[in-house]
Scaffold this active site. Structure first.
Site, PDB file in Angstrom:
ATOM      1  N   GLU A  82       0.815  -1.226   0.000  1.00  0.00           N
ATOM      2  CA  GLU A  82       0.000   0.000   0.000  1.00  0.00           C
ATOM      3  C   GLU A  82       0.845   1.272   0.000  1.00  0.00           C
ATOM      4  OE1 GLU A  82      -0.414  -2.635   1.912  1.00  0.00           O
ATOM      5  OE2 GLU A  82      -2.514  -3.057   2.359  1.00  0.00           O
ATOM      6  N   LYS A  84       0.538 -12.209  23.004  1.00  0.00           N
ATOM      7  CA  LYS A  84      -0.054 -11.646  24.216  1.00  0.00           C
ATOM      8  C   LYS A  84      -0.022 -12.698  25.320  1.00  0.00           C
ATOM      9  CE  LYS A  84      -3.369  -8.417  25.714  1.00  0.00           C
ATOM     10  NZ  LYS A  84      -4.602  -7.694  25.537  1.00  0.00           N
TER      11      LYS A  84
HETATM   12  P1  ADP Z   1       2.899  -9.222   2.820  1.00  0.00           P
HETATM   13  O1  ADP Z   1       1.546  -9.215   3.457  1.00  0.00           O
HETATM   14  O2  ADP Z   1       3.130 -10.226   1.766  1.00  0.00           O
HETATM   15  O3  ADP Z   1       4.006  -9.241   3.826  1.00  0.00           O
HETATM   16  P2  ADP Z   1       3.777  -6.585   2.062  1.00  0.00           P
HETATM   17  O4  ADP Z   1       4.997  -6.837   1.307  1.00  0.00           O
HETATM   18  O5  ADP Z   1       2.913  -5.461   1.670  1.00  0.00           O
HETATM   19  O6  ADP Z   1       2.896  -7.868   2.017  1.00  0.00           O
HETATM   20  O7  ADP Z   1       4.153  -6.515   3.585  1.00  0.00           O
HETATM   21  C1  ADP Z   1       4.223  -5.331   4.308  1.00  0.00           C
HETATM   22  C2  ADP Z   1       4.568  -5.652   5.727  1.00  0.00           C
HETATM   23  O8  ADP Z   1       5.884  -6.203   5.819  1.00  0.00           O
HETATM   24  C3  ADP Z   1       4.600  -4.459   6.613  1.00  0.00           C
HETATM   25  O9  ADP Z   1       3.299  -4.099   7.036  1.00  0.00           O
HETATM   26  C4  ADP Z   1       5.464  -4.942   7.770  1.00  0.00           C
HETATM   27  O10 ADP Z   1       4.709  -5.725   8.680  1.00  0.00           O
HETATM   28  C5  ADP Z   1       6.445  -5.845   7.084  1.00  0.00           C
HETATM   29  N1  ADP Z   1       7.708  -5.121   6.872  1.00  0.00           N
HETATM   30  C6  ADP Z   1       8.106  -4.452   5.775  1.00  0.00           C
HETATM   31  N2  ADP Z   1       9.333  -3.930   5.947  1.00  0.00           N
HETATM   32  C7  ADP Z   1       9.723  -4.264   7.202  1.00  0.00           C
HETATM   33  C8  ADP Z   1      10.891  -4.016   7.983  1.00  0.00           C
HETATM   34  N3  ADP Z   1      11.921  -3.351   7.514  1.00  0.00           N
HETATM   35  N4  ADP Z   1      10.920  -4.507   9.253  1.00  0.00           N
HETATM   36  C9  ADP Z   1       9.881  -5.218   9.746  1.00  0.00           C
HETATM   37  N5  ADP Z   1       8.766  -5.491   9.062  1.00  0.00           N
HETATM   38  C10 ADP Z   1       8.680  -5.022   7.802  1.00  0.00           C
END
Ligand code: ADP
Length: 557
Positions: free
Chosen positions: A346, A456
């Site tokens: 997004e 949790k």
């Molecule tokens: P998916 O649902 O396949 O993981 P996305 O690629 O859109 O789809 O995932 C986004 C999510 O990935 C973020 O909301 C977050 O939870 C996680 N994320 C992305 N970058 C990081 C990061 N550098 N550190 C921790 N979590 C991350």
């Protein structure tokens, strides 16, 4: 001068007059500008791809854009109307870059399908998006077979890498390009019209479509060309390792085109040795990838020291899941600077970049590693805040923990054709990310967890990310995931699922003791389960939902 004037004449389209008399032109930010600029200024800069048979195909931005224009003309002839979706089922390769530019130049929307999805999810996405045409690599025809009945594309064009005959109902991509004709009138593109689309992976309910506009792609690219210590500049050789079906390969192909940087694409070969061969042979200066890719590259570099000669100062954008500080340090020792960023489908995806500010330049290395292990601060034009359960904005004191919210010109304002998740946007116009964070006084975020991954226990929250990062600093641990498992007394308790490094050994007690030195006793996982490898999503992240399911009925004694 004259030729330059011609170049402008072909790129300017709508709304050229000033919005307010006496002010600036309302110049449209579209991929037509990128194509014209790159074709004119950087025609001989290379675009290089590894093909499925492992051979290397060398092209240039001039040739790629000429073919993209032919694709735009041919699709228009084939009946593509403005706003129509054209799906791709392709690895990172030359024809995929042609689609990235050619489909939007025709006014269409390029929709890369995640080729590792389950067929049901696949079918749902292709039919929800109402993809009219499909461009598919021949090596992926078996994947297409699994969804063909569920996603009735009007026409299917096969990019042929082998001499295998075309299956019934498919046409060749080469003959599609040959059908382009010579009188193509490119449509006037509105910068707010959609150019590309990706679906969320569905880890949080049904997959949802995100439409990227010409304007959002251009502004995101500009931000990538400015980013902290890992900007994409013309002199760079950019290796787009993140799959082109995962948030447009994190914007790399578009930004490389805008800046005229050399672009290298790995094709289907994402194993560490193949990646290292290209990093070495093409003299790559900047690349991308989820942490898992870097774990594999670290292991290969350690196993065969001296085999690959990496470009001094090689930088990599790493995100998608948390980058453990231990990996950041080990890669720095091996000569690769990793830059931690955060983003989502997004958010196009780049929301933040890890960066040591000029005011922190005097900090010692320890302190700098601590800063760089966090996810960084907001890109220019992106705004961040975090809120508590009641929606109150929290202070940036690195203690208050709440949901991260963001807004900006490349953050989704709604989902495509769906009101199912309208609650993801607040009444005052922020996007709720579902990530739980703390923010320090410098504005640098620390992802504590995805809200659904927080454990949790007895009313207290435990961060799985913090435990995983700590476990991965243990010399025997290759990868670790911490999940909450239902518990009769504490509601949930954490358990760790661990894959060891090749040849390493460690016991559960040893790892629990290792964690006990760094965490409160009640935060330490009650059990450690050893596995060969962790289950992964299509883009290489740990599939925690599968682990939760696997250990749902954990035998607490
Ligand atoms: P998916 O649902 O396949 O993981 P996305 O690629 O859109 O789809 O995932 C986004 C999510 O990935 C973020 O909301 C977050 O939870 C996680 N994320 C992305 N970058 C990081 C990061 N550098 N550190 C921790 N979590 C991350």
């Amino acid at each position: 001068m004259h030729r330059f004037a011609t170049f402008h004449a072909t790129t300017l389209s709508v709304r050229l007059g000033p919005v307010f008399p006496g002010s600036m032109m309302d110049f449209p930010l579209t991929l037509a500008h990128v194509a014209a600029r790159t074709e004119r200024l950087f025609p001989s800069v290379e675009v290089v791809a590894r093909k499925p048979d492992r051979s290397i195909e060398r092209s240039s931005w001039g040739a790629v854009i000429r073919r993209a224009r032919r694709l735009a003309a041919a699709l228009t002839r084939a009946g593509l109307r403005e706003g129509d979706r054209v799906a791709t089922l392709q690895w990172n390769g030359l024809a995929h870059v042609e689609a990235y530019l050619g489909v939007p130049l025709a006014g269409g929307v390029c929709h890369p399908l995640n080729l590792r999805l389950h067929p049901d999810e696949f079918g749902y996405i292709a039919s929800h998006a109402r993809d009219r045409f499909l461009l598919v690599d021949d090596v992926l025809l078996p994947v297409l077979e699994s969804i063909r009945a569920k996603a009735p594309f009007e026409r299917i064009f096969v990019v042929q890498h082998t001499n295998a005959p075309l299956p019934a109902g498919c046409e060749s991509y080469t003959s599609l390009l040959a059908s382009a004709g010579s009188e193509f009138m490119a449509p006037q593109l509105d910068e707010r019209s959609a150019a590309s689309m990706c679906y969320t992976s569905g880890t949080t309910g049904r997959p949802k479509g995100v439409l990227y506009t010409h304007r959002s792609i251009l502004l995101h690219s500009l931000s990538q060309a400015l980013a902290g210590d890992a900007p994409i500049a013309q002199r760079d050789c950019v290796f787009a390792v993140a799959p082109m079906f995962h948030v447009n390969s994190w914007g790399f192909p578009y930004t490389a085109a805008l800046m005229g940087a050399k672009l290298v694409l790995p094709g289907p070969h994402l194993d560490a040795e193949s990646l290292l061969d290209l990093l070495d042979q093409e003299r790559v200066t900047l690349t991308s990838g989820v942490p898992t890719i870097w774990v594999a590259i670290r292991d290969a570099l350690r196993a065969q020291p001296g085999r690959w000669r990496l470009e001094p100062g090689l930088r990599a954008i790493v995100g998608g899941s948390a980058l453990p500080e231990s990996l950041l340090r080990e890669m720095a020792e091996l000569g690769v600077q990793l830059f931690h960023c955060w983003g989502m489908t997004e958010t196009s995806p780049i929301g933040t970049y890890g960066h040591v500010k000029s005011t922190q330049a005097d900090f010692d290395d320890e302190a700098k590693f601590k800063i760089l292990a966090r996810q960084g601060y907001a890109s220019p034009l992106v705004e961040l805040r975090h809120v508590d359960d009641a929606g109150r904005v929290l202070p940036w004191d690195d203690e208050a923990i709440g949901e991260l919210q963001c807004r900006g010109p490349w953050i989704a304002g709604s989902y495509f054709n769906s009101h199912e998740s309208d609650e993801r946007w607040t009444a005052d116009g922020w996007f709720r990310t579902g990530d739980v964070v703390a923010i320090d006084s410098e504005g640098v975020i620390r992802i504590v967890d995805r809200s659904k991954d927080l454990v949790k226990s007895g009313g207290e929250w435990i961060s799985s990310v913090a435990l995983e990062n700590a476990l991965m600093a243990h010399s025997g641990v290759r990868e670790a995931a911490v999940i909450g498992v239902p518990h009769p007394k504490w509601q949930e308790r954490p358990i760790a699922v661990v894959a060891l490094r090749p040849g390493a050994s460690a016991t559960a007690e040893e790892l629990q003791q290792f964690l006990a030195e760094r965490f409160a006793k009640w935060q330490v996982p009650d059990a450690v389960v050893f596995v060969e490898a962790l289950p992964r999503t299509g883009v290489g992240k740990v599939r925690k939902s599968e682990l939760r399911e696997r250990y749902r009925e954990f035998p607490w004694s």
